[in-house]
Write an enzyme that holds these catalytic residues in place. Structure first.
Site, PDB file in Angstrom:
ATOM      1  N   ASP A  80      29.126  20.467  46.585  1.00  0.00           N
ATOM      2  CA  ASP A  80      28.651  20.362  47.968  1.00  0.00           C
ATOM      3  C   ASP A  80      27.167  20.016  47.980  1.00  0.00           C
ATOM      4  O   ASP A  80      26.328  20.841  47.647  1.00  0.00           O
ATOM      5  CB  ASP A  80      28.904  21.701  48.670  1.00  0.00           C
ATOM      6  CG  ASP A  80      28.519  21.687  50.150  1.00  0.00           C
ATOM      7  OD1 ASP A  80      27.729  20.814  50.562  1.00  0.00           O
ATOM      8  OD2 ASP A  80      29.011  22.558  50.878  1.00  0.00           O
ATOM      9  N   ASP A  86      39.427  16.679  33.068  1.00  0.00           N
ATOM     10  CA  ASP A  86      39.966  16.108  34.304  1.00  0.00           C
ATOM     11  C   ASP A  86      38.871  15.560  35.209  1.00  0.00           C
ATOM     12  O   ASP A  86      39.132  15.162  36.346  1.00  0.00           O
ATOM     13  CB  ASP A  86      40.787  17.164  35.064  1.00  0.00           C
ATOM     14  CG  ASP A  86      39.967  18.408  35.381  1.00  0.00           C
ATOM     15  OD1 ASP A  86      38.806  18.492  34.925  1.00  0.00           O
ATOM     16  OD2 ASP A  86      40.480  19.296  36.074  1.00  0.00           O
ATOM     17  N   ASP A 143      36.113  24.469  31.192  1.00  0.00           N
ATOM     18  CA  ASP A 143      37.304  25.084  31.793  1.00  0.00           C
ATOM     19  C   ASP A 143      38.581  24.712  31.052  1.00  0.00           C
ATOM     20  O   ASP A 143      39.677  25.107  31.452  1.00  0.00           O
ATOM     21  CB  ASP A 143      37.411  24.720  33.278  1.00  0.00           C
ATOM     22  CG  ASP A 143      37.410  23.204  33.514  1.00  0.00           C
ATOM     23  OD1 ASP A 143      37.940  22.458  32.672  1.00  0.00           O
ATOM     24  OD2 ASP A 143      36.873  22.769  34.554  1.00  0.00           O
ATOM     25  N   ALA A 152      39.930  21.644  30.577  1.00  0.00           N
ATOM     26  CA  ALA A 152      40.643  20.419  30.949  1.00  0.00           C
ATOM     27  C   ALA A 152      39.682  19.257  31.124  1.00  0.00           C
ATOM     28  O   ALA A 152      38.683  19.377  31.830  1.00  0.00           O
ATOM     29  CB  ALA A 152      41.414  20.634  32.255  1.00  0.00           C
ATOM     30  N   HIS A 182      31.172  18.739  50.899  1.00  0.00           N
ATOM     31  CA  HIS A 182      30.811  19.620  51.996  1.00  0.00           C
ATOM     32  C   HIS A 182      31.969  19.751  52.993  1.00  0.00           C
ATOM     33  O   HIS A 182      32.230  18.834  53.751  1.00  0.00           O
ATOM     34  CB  HIS A 182      29.556  19.111  52.695  1.00  0.00           C
ATOM     35  CG  HIS A 182      29.047  20.062  53.733  1.00  0.00           C
ATOM     36  ND1 HIS A 182      28.715  21.368  53.429  1.00  0.00           N
ATOM     37  CD2 HIS A 182      28.838  19.930  55.063  1.00  0.00           C
ATOM     38  CE1 HIS A 182      28.308  21.976  54.526  1.00  0.00           C
ATOM     39  NE2 HIS A 182      28.376  21.133  55.525  1.00  0.00           N
ATOM     40  N   SER A 206      30.555  25.261  57.394  1.00  0.00           N
ATOM     41  CA  SER A 206      29.143  24.867  57.433  1.00  0.00           C
ATOM     42  C   SER A 206      28.395  25.783  58.411  1.00  0.00           C
ATOM     43  O   SER A 206      28.399  26.998  58.224  1.00  0.00           O
ATOM     44  CB  SER A 206      29.031  23.384  57.820  1.00  0.00           C
ATOM     45  OG  SER A 206      27.749  22.902  57.565  1.00  0.00           O
ATOM     46  N   ASP A 232      32.608  19.256  31.154  1.00  0.00           N
ATOM     47  CA  ASP A 232      33.968  19.162  31.701  1.00  0.00           C
ATOM     48  C   ASP A 232      34.941  20.078  30.967  1.00  0.00           C
ATOM     49  O   ASP A 232      35.844  20.665  31.569  1.00  0.00           O
ATOM     50  CB  ASP A 232      34.457  17.700  31.650  1.00  0.00           C
ATOM     51  CG  ASP A 232      35.728  17.468  32.467  1.00  0.00           C
ATOM     52  OD1 ASP A 232      36.096  18.379  33.254  1.00  0.00           O
ATOM     53  OD2 ASP A 232      36.346  16.402  32.332  1.00  0.00           O
TER      54      ASP A 232
END
Ligand SMILES: *[C@@H]1O[C@H](CO)[C@@H](O)[C@H](O)[C@H]1NC(C)=O
Ligand SMILES: *[C@@H]1O[C@H](CO)[C@@H](O)[C@H](O)[C@H]1NC(C)=O
Ligand SMILES: *[C@@H]1O[C@H](CO)[C@@H](O)[C@H](O)[C@H]1NC(C)=O
Ligand SMILES: *[C@@H]1O[C@H](CO)[C@@H](O)[C@H](O)[C@H]1NC(C)=O
Ligand SMILES: *[C@@H]1O[C@H](CO)[C@@H](O)[C@H](O)[C@H]1NC(C)=O
Ligand SMILES: *[C@@H]1O[C@H](CO)[C@@H](O)[C@H](O)[C@H]1NC(C)=O
Ligand SMILES: *[C@@H]1O[C@H](CO)[C@@H](O)[C@H](O)[C@H]1NC(C)=O
Ligand SMILES: *[C@@H]1O[C@H](CO)[C@@H](O)[C@H](O)[C@H]1NC(C)=O
Ligand SMILES: *[C@@H]1O[C@H](CO)[C@@H](O)[C@H](O)[C@H]1NC(C)=O
Ligand SMILES: *[C@@H]1O[C@H](CO)[C@@H](O)[C@H](O)[C@H]1NC(C)=O
Ligand SMILES: CC(=O)N[C@H]1CO[C@H](CO)[C@@H](O)[C@@H]1O
Length: 538
Positions: free
Chosen positions: A405, A267, A263, A265, A445, A191, A260
């Site tokens: 994040d 998941d 990629d 998958a 984060h 951060s 989803d």
């Protein structure tokens, strides 16, 4: 070879225990003597004391807003606390934790937010691994920015001077205590700590051999400008213009339905949010819908679009890249920015940018964003694309960013990587010789989230000390053995509890590679890291 145990059973036991107690007594004496040995300009040593491994150290002087009244110490250490003046109106509180079982390595820790809090957990984690470790308070005490008011020297400490001074002084303390120069020098932070790491690479290329800089607060004044847009967005939209909590699960489901499988998958985790062209209009209520609590008005869909858009300023100047898309982000945005202006934004603009306690931070204008950027308080912009001095000294930098994040959008990290790439004229095959960036899917984060987020970036997220699974140990191996990490394997524990066992692991790829599932379809093959492949193909 005779084992310690069998020796201890025989005549050697007295000699062995004498040897250990002598070493221990010497360590404690050396620690007590240390203030006399230190000849550090502008420094006042408060104390130097031995702390035994396992001690639950009480920290009564730590500012209450730091919310850290105690810290468990991981190894026998000599704990040194001192004040170092950085100007006639500023200075840092600094602690050095010097482990008995020293590896010869030096390490500096960073800070978070605009806070002036020594990160004791990082000191415990790294001294526990045998680093001679330092941590400073970033030039002021507590989580607020009030100390910046009318004192640019305190802002300068925040911008770069606290970490740099702590590092210079910390190396001297380590040298005086062990009577030996450290072998290699490391940095660990996330951060604001990530920004401090990059600042170091940009401005003090000789301070560290290896920098681990997570989720970095780069473009700091523009980051705080961007953080400041969500509160007025939600406020002005009102309950009918911003999706209500009842709609959040449907929005998350729609994000996953649309993205989803990009990629490969199913998941619940999106590996590359920038490939997700989420279309909130898919959720607009059909005409005559009887129950509208889980669908959206056009206005609400538009609020979502604004939230996920890049930010531009006066004359169309680029300010900050968009919030990355991920399930759970809307809820997090509402929790963080929904009720009041983001406190770091408020304090930065009042105390560091305008020196004006009455400045209205609820509605910060694009003109004010530019004033902040041009003023560059404490040189915090941290946006230089030329890292050749750092590269020239043989420095290595490893950065990672959680792909969910809500506080520092992960979109900033590829932007900076690409900026360095174009500034230095280096393709990633060359840039990666000293600068590698890992995208940690399903991480919030600096940690937590549904992904395989235990990567050893903090002591609370260590699944393994294997360099393949721990960013700090990966950096040690890179610096000392020349073996650069190709992937960082993260771990997800069952219910985030190690004793319940591993839920799954994933080998996170380095940018610009992206992670693609290549295993059997259906089922939970996605839990097996070897079913994934880092690819550059789309
Ligand atoms: C350390 O001590 C504090 C009280 O001073 C207590 O709240 C905390 O739980 C203790 N930590 C551990 C790990 O025992
Ligand atoms: C910060 O806190 C330390 C105690 O942790 C205290 O000794 C020091 O005087 C404080 N510094 C400032 C600037 O308030
Ligand atoms: C503090 O130092 C600055 C130079 O950095 C000088 O201009 C100023 O007069 C000094 N103030 C005091 C009170 O000594
Ligand atoms: C000291 O550190 C080494 C690794 O550097 C480790 O193997 C050893 O167990 C440690 N000893 C103690 C007493 O912690
Ligand atoms: C503790 O931190 C708060 C918030 O930053 C600050 O207002 C206060 O002055 C600090 N207290 C001390 C004693 O430094
Ligand atoms: C370092 O040197 C001092 C004397 O200068 C000595 O007292 C101390 O024991 C030495 N420490 C170590 C770790 O060798
Ligand atoms: C509308 O749908 C939500 C979610 O399915 C449900 O919790 C709620 O009870 C429904 N409201 C009405 C009036 O049917
Ligand atoms: C401080 O901000 C207030 C509110 O915006 C403004 O009225 C005032 O003029 C500002 N003061 C200075 C000295 O700029
Ligand atoms: C994990 O937590 C859930 C609910 O929070 C519970 O149903 C489940 O049994 C827990 N799993 C384990 C292995 O404890
Ligand atoms: C993994 O990706 C590379 C390209 O980056 C490709 O050559 C290779 O065939 C892929 N492996 C699998 C198992 O898909
Ligand atoms: C900030 C500060 O007090 N700096 C002083 C540090 O010490 C040297 C001499 O040792 C002085 O010249 C500096 O003014």
């Amino acid at each position: 070879m005779v084992s310690l145990r069998s020796m201890a059973a025989g005549a050697g036991s007295v000699a062995i225990s004498l040897l250990f107690s002598t070493v221990s007594a010497t360590f404690q004496q050396d620690c007590a003597q240390l203030p006399k040995e230190l000849k550090i300009p502008n420094a006042t040593v408060w104390f130097s004391e031995f702390v035994a491994a396992g001690t639950n150290l009480s920290l009564p002087d730590n500012n209450a807003t730091c919310m850290q009244p105690s810290q468990v110490v991981g190894a026998d250490i000599c704990r040194v606390a001192l004040y170092v003046a950085t100007s006639n109106r500023s200075g840092i509180s600094l602690e050095a934790w010097l482990p008995r079982n020293w590896t010869g390595r030096f390490l500096s820790t960073g800070n978070g937010g605009i806070a002036g809090c020594i990160q004791y957990a990082d000191l415990a984690y790294t001294s526990g691994l045998g680093f001679a470790t330092v941590g400073a308070n970033n030039g002021h005490n507590g989580t607020g920015g009030g100390a910046f008011l009318n004192n640019p020297d305190v802002v300068t400490d925040f911008g770069w001077r606290s970490v740099h001074t702590g590092t210079v002084v910390g190396k001297q303390i380590s040298q005086a205590f062990y009577n030996k120069t450290h072998t290699k020098s490391f940095y660990l932070g996330c951060s604001t700590g990530g920004r401090q790491g990059f600042k170091s690479a940009q401005a003090f290329p000789g301070d560290f051999d290896g920098i681990v800089a997570g989720s970095p607060a780069l473009r700091f004044s523009y980051l705080t400008s961007w953080s400041g847009i969500f509160y007025p967005l939600i406020r002005d939209a009102g309950p009918t213009g911003f999706p209500p909590p009842s709609a959040w699960p449907a929005i998350d489901a729609s994000i996953l339905a649309q993205c989803d499988l990009i990629d490969g998958a199913a998941d619940g985790i999106i590996e590359d949010p920038d490939l997700c062209l989420f279309r909130p209009e898919a959720l607009i209520c059909p005409k005559g819908a009887s129950n509208t609590s889980t669908c959206l008005t056009g206005k609400q869909a538009n609020s979502i679009r604004k939230l996920f858009s890049d930010l531009y300023g006066v004359n169309g100047e680029f300010i900050y890249p968009h919030m990355q898309i991920a399930p759970g982000i809307l809820e997090a945005v509402y929790a963080i920015y929904g009720k009041a202006q983001f406190p770091y934004t408020t304090d930065w603009f009042k105390y560091a940018v305008f020196d004006n306690q009455s400045f209205n931070t609820n509605d910060i204008s694009p003109q004010a964003w530019e004033v902040a950027w041009d003023k560059n308080p404490g040189m915090t912009n941290t946006w230089q694309g030329d890292l050749s001095a750092f590269q020239g000294k043989g420095g290595k930098i490893l950065t990672y960013h959680g792909q969910a994040d809500p506080i520092i959008s992960s979109t900033i990290s590829p932007l900076y990587y690409d900026f360095v790439s174009s500034t230095m004229n280096l393709p990633s095959s060359s840039l990666d010789e000293f600068y590698r960036f890992f995208r940690i899917s399903g991480m919030g984060h600096c940690g937590t989230g549904p992904g395989a987020t235990f990567i050893g970036n903090v002591g609370a997220a260590v699944a393994s000390l294997d360099p393949d699974e721990n960013v700090l140990m990966a950096m040690v191996r890179w610096v000392e053995k020349g073996v650069a990490p190709d992937t960082i394997t993260g771990t997800k524990f069952m219910n985030d509890t190690a004793s319940l066992g591993v839920a799954f692991k994933r080998a996170h790829c380095r940018y610009p590679y992206r992670n693609v599932y290549v295993g059997p379809s259906g089922g939970d093959g996605w839990k097996n890291p070897s079913n994934w492949n880092c690819t550059t193909l789309n």
